[in-house]
Scaffold this motif. Structure first.
Motif, PDB file in Angstrom:
ATOM      1  N   LEU A 196      -3.748  -6.340  -9.649  1.00  0.00           N
ATOM      2  CA  LEU A 196      -4.506  -5.745  -8.564  1.00  0.00           C
ATOM      3  C   LEU A 196      -3.660  -5.728  -7.295  1.00  0.00           C
ATOM      4  O   LEU A 196      -3.186  -6.768  -6.847  1.00  0.00           O
ATOM      5  CB  LEU A 196      -5.787  -6.536  -8.325  1.00  0.00           C
ATOM      6  CG  LEU A 196      -6.736  -6.005  -7.280  1.00  0.00           C
ATOM      7  CD1 LEU A 196      -7.302  -4.656  -7.695  1.00  0.00           C
ATOM      8  CD2 LEU A 196      -7.865  -6.976  -7.063  1.00  0.00           C
ATOM      9  N   TRP A 197      -3.469  -4.525  -6.740  1.00  0.00           N
ATOM     10  CA  TRP A 197      -2.739  -4.359  -5.485  1.00  0.00           C
ATOM     11  C   TRP A 197      -3.752  -3.992  -4.410  1.00  0.00           C
ATOM     12  O   TRP A 197      -4.609  -3.130  -4.613  1.00  0.00           O
ATOM     13  CB  TRP A 197      -1.703  -3.250  -5.631  1.00  0.00           C
ATOM     14  CG  TRP A 197      -0.930  -2.998  -4.369  1.00  0.00           C
ATOM     15  CD1 TRP A 197       0.226  -3.599  -4.001  1.00  0.00           C
ATOM     16  CD2 TRP A 197      -1.270  -2.085  -3.322  1.00  0.00           C
ATOM     17  NE1 TRP A 197       0.624  -3.115  -2.771  1.00  0.00           N
ATOM     18  CE2 TRP A 197      -0.279  -2.184  -2.327  1.00  0.00           C
ATOM     19  CE3 TRP A 197      -2.334  -1.208  -3.117  1.00  0.00           C
ATOM     20  CZ2 TRP A 197      -0.305  -1.440  -1.165  1.00  0.00           C
ATOM     21  CZ3 TRP A 197      -2.361  -0.459  -1.952  1.00  0.00           C
ATOM     22  CH2 TRP A 197      -1.355  -0.574  -0.993  1.00  0.00           C
ATOM     23  N   VAL A 198      -3.662  -4.650  -3.266  1.00  0.00           N
ATOM     24  CA  VAL A 198      -4.546  -4.401  -2.129  1.00  0.00           C
ATOM     25  C   VAL A 198      -3.679  -4.181  -0.904  1.00  0.00           C
ATOM     26  O   VAL A 198      -2.804  -5.007  -0.610  1.00  0.00           O
ATOM     27  CB  VAL A 198      -5.488  -5.603  -1.872  1.00  0.00           C
ATOM     28  CG1 VAL A 198      -6.397  -5.338  -0.691  1.00  0.00           C
ATOM     29  CG2 VAL A 198      -6.287  -5.952  -3.112  1.00  0.00           C
ATOM     30  N   GLY A 199      -3.901  -3.076  -0.173  1.00  0.00           N
ATOM     31  CA  GLY A 199      -3.101  -2.838   1.016  1.00  0.00           C
ATOM     32  C   GLY A 199      -3.526  -1.614   1.785  1.00  0.00           C
ATOM     33  O   GLY A 199      -4.424  -0.879   1.370  1.00  0.00           O
ATOM     34  N   ALA A 200      -2.875  -1.399   2.911  1.00  0.00           N
ATOM     35  CA  ALA A 200      -3.145  -0.231   3.754  1.00  0.00           C
ATOM     36  C   ALA A 200      -1.971   0.746   3.718  1.00  0.00           C
ATOM     37  O   ALA A 200      -2.133   1.913   4.024  1.00  0.00           O
ATOM     38  CB  ALA A 200      -3.413  -0.671   5.191  1.00  0.00           C
ATOM     39  N   ALA A 201      -0.812   0.264   3.336  1.00  0.00           N
ATOM     40  CA  ALA A 201       0.399   1.096   3.263  1.00  0.00           C
ATOM     41  C   ALA A 201       1.219   0.616   2.071  1.00  0.00           C
ATOM     42  O   ALA A 201       1.094  -0.532   1.653  1.00  0.00           O
ATOM     43  CB  ALA A 201       1.202   0.950   4.552  1.00  0.00           C
TER      44      ALA A 201
END
Length: 133
Positions: free
Chosen positions: A49-54
């Motif tokens: 799971l990857w979580v980010g804004a950029a």
């Protein structure tokens, strides 16, 4: 919060979204004042799971359940080991799913109330699309 959007959902690999194949699922939401993107990759017995804004991969942690302890064990694999956001989220999701969980949390905001919003958004998506997780 917003319904699944952005990239939508996609499946790839042998067998698409079923059986032993790899399932990919992208979703996003506005949490507080920030747009947050999520990328989930379900593997045979684990979840990335990857979580980010950029686009970034600044941290990576893994967690899994242990027969010797009620709290899943976690380890930081990449990034600053004093930044525990990835490991904590991986632990909570491993406890919920009973799977090995890899988490890359790439947001500046690591406030506990904000990370709870992140976790709730992930759980909401898990309930809506269980075959992707």
């Amino acid at each position: 919060m917003e319904a699944a959007g952005g990239g939508g959902a996609a499946a790839a690999g042998a067998g698409g979204g079923g059986g032993g194949g790899i399932a990919l699922h992208d979703f996003s939401g506005r949490l507080g004042e920030q747009r947050v993107h999520f990328h989930a990759m379900r593997l045979r017995d684990s979840l990335f799971l990857w979580v980010g804004a950029a686009p970034a991969l600044a941290s990576l942690a893994v967690a899994m359940c242990s027969p010797r302890d009620s709290i899943p064990v976690a380890a930081s694999l990449l990034g600053d080991p004093s930044d525990t956001a990835s490991a904590c989220l991986a632990q909570r999701l491993a406890s919920k799913t009973k799977k090995q969980i890899f988490v890359s949390y790439n947001l500046q905001n690591t406030d506990s109330s904000f990370t709870l919003l992140i976790e709730n958004r992930i759980k909401e998506e898990m309930m809506a699309f269980p075959e992707k997780f």
